[in-house]
Design an enzyme around this catalytic site. Structure first.
Site, mmCIF file in Angstrom:
data_model
loop_
_atom_site.group_PDB
_atom_site.id
_atom_site.type_symbol
_atom_site.label_atom_id
_atom_site.label_comp_id
_atom_site.label_asym_id
_atom_site.label_seq_id
_atom_site.Cartn_x
_atom_site.Cartn_y
_atom_site.Cartn_z
ATOM 1 N N LYS A 224 -53.306 10.701 -16.213
ATOM 2 C CA LYS A 224 -54.389 10.760 -15.223
ATOM 3 C C LYS A 224 -53.919 11.414 -13.937
ATOM 4 C CE LYS A 224 -57.358 7.148 -16.931
ATOM 5 N NZ LYS A 224 -57.869 5.791 -16.803
ATOM 6 N N LYS B 121 -68.990 7.863 -23.603
ATOM 7 C CA LYS B 121 -70.019 8.257 -22.652
ATOM 8 C C LYS B 121 -69.369 9.054 -21.533
ATOM 9 C CE LYS B 121 -73.802 7.663 -19.893
ATOM 10 N NZ LYS B 121 -73.447 8.776 -19.006
ATOM 11 N N LYS C 125 -63.490 11.837 -29.775
ATOM 12 C CA LYS C 125 -63.969 10.459 -29.878
ATOM 13 C C LYS C 125 -65.331 10.298 -29.188
ATOM 14 C CE LYS C 125 -62.457 5.878 -28.648
ATOM 15 N NZ LYS C 125 -61.495 5.065 -27.931
#
Ligand code: TRP
Length: 326
Positions: free
Chosen positions: A111, A195, A192
């Site tokens: 990240k 949302k 995958k």
């Protein structure tokens, strides 16, 4: 009975992928383990959240879990921020964690490499997770493979504390579902299902309407050879539809493939849409009853009362062993 902990993230909308890959698994675990399920809301603000949406989603996702079959009599269900001992214990473990070991966490590195401004909270995230686990003498932590390294950190920190200050914490084990059907995006079946902001054509949300569900499944990306085979590598779209069908019908892949033998893609999609609509309308009916009642608050209040007692005892034991307080 062994004790199990699972986290119920409030940061994303729950999808058909979350149901098949995670929630269904928790419904099975509740038979075998003394289960604790909590909402790690403190973890969610390590990246920016819209306060109104976050607040709403905490209750919405708990209600959805209940609607999917999580039994409040079999699980202890609570909210992380309702129990201040999580952050208090986290501090003690922050002081036992080396910079080097925290810097090795691959989720953080990943990240941090993608974003310019990452918070310190994102860096210490796995240490708060350690506190979440160690407060309750957890034997098994139900996580996906991406969280295994964080559970290993919790193991190391438990052992380090125990060695330095005397036996205090249970050393937890990760519990990663063996088969754990992974559901892929309907438009991009090598990715995958999740949302992400904006385009949701390939993602079925648990609260999508019947019309939308059917539309999304009927327009799922497939291939052009019109043979129904389970071959995730060469036929990811078809294999994904077969996985959804076998998971919701609770039958094996062999039985699923046999069922669709000699059918065309159109009929496959139609049948998959039928089982998804069936499963989700059932969940949605229960969800509507729950969300329009005070059940979620009652369950979280009950959970809060129970976990604060357990956590207080564990925290005070740690505090004393470290030499803090009077
Ligand atoms: N980090 C977990 C995830 O991303 C969520 C989580 C936070 C968690 N604390 C936990 C999961 C403790 C299990 C136990 O999925």
């Amino acid at each position: 009975m062994k004790r199990l902990l699972a986290g119920l993230k409030p940061s994303g909308e729950l999808t058909l992928g979350s149901y098949i890959g995670g929630i269904k698994q928790s419904v099975i675990y509740q038979q075998e383990y003394e289960s604790y399920i909590f909402v790690p809301d403190l973890h969610s603000i390590t990246v920016p959240q819209d306060p109104t949406i976050l607040k709403e989603r905490i209750k919405k996702n708990v209600a959805l879990y209940l609607a999917c079959g999580i039994d409040p009599d079999k699980n202890t269900i609570y909210l992380q921020s309702d129990n201040l001992y999580h952050t208090n214990l986290s501090w003690i473990f922050e002081c036992l964690t080396y910079m080097g070991e925290a810097s090795r966490m691959t989720q953080y590195k990943d990240k941090a490499s993608k974003n310019k401004n990452v918070s310190v909270g994102l860096f210490t995230y796995p240490i708060l997770m350690t506190a979440d686990i160690l407060l309750y003498d957890i034997d098994y932590v139900a996580v996906g493979i991406d969280q295994k390294q964080h559970v290993e950190l919790a193991r190391n920190l438990a052992e380090r504390f125990n060695n330095r200050f005397g036996n205090t914490f249970t050393v937890p084990n990760p519990l990663i579902p063996k088969i754990g059907a992974k559901i892929m995006d309907l438009q991009n079946p090598t990715k995958k299902m999740s949302k992400s902001e904006g385009d949701t054509k390939g993602t079925i949300l648990l609260l999508d309407s019947e019309e939308i569900i059917r539309k999304k499944i009927m327009s799922a990306v497939t291939d052009s050879d019109n043979k129904i085979l389970y071959d995730p590598e060469n036929k990811p779209g078809i294999s994904n539809l077969l996985t959804i069908y076998s998971a919701l019908k609770d039958i094996t892949m062999e039985q699923t493939v046999k069922h669709f033998e000699n059918m065309n893609y159109g009929s496959l999609k139609k049948e998959v849409a039928d089982v998804v609509v069936d499963a989700l309308t059932n969940i949605q009916q229960k969800y509507n009853e729950i969300i329009n009642s005070t059940i979620v608050d009652e369950i979280l209040d009950k959970g809060k009362e129970k976990v604060i007692k357990i956590a207080k005892a564990k925290y005070e034991e740690a505090l004393k062993k470290v030499g803090l307080g009077r």
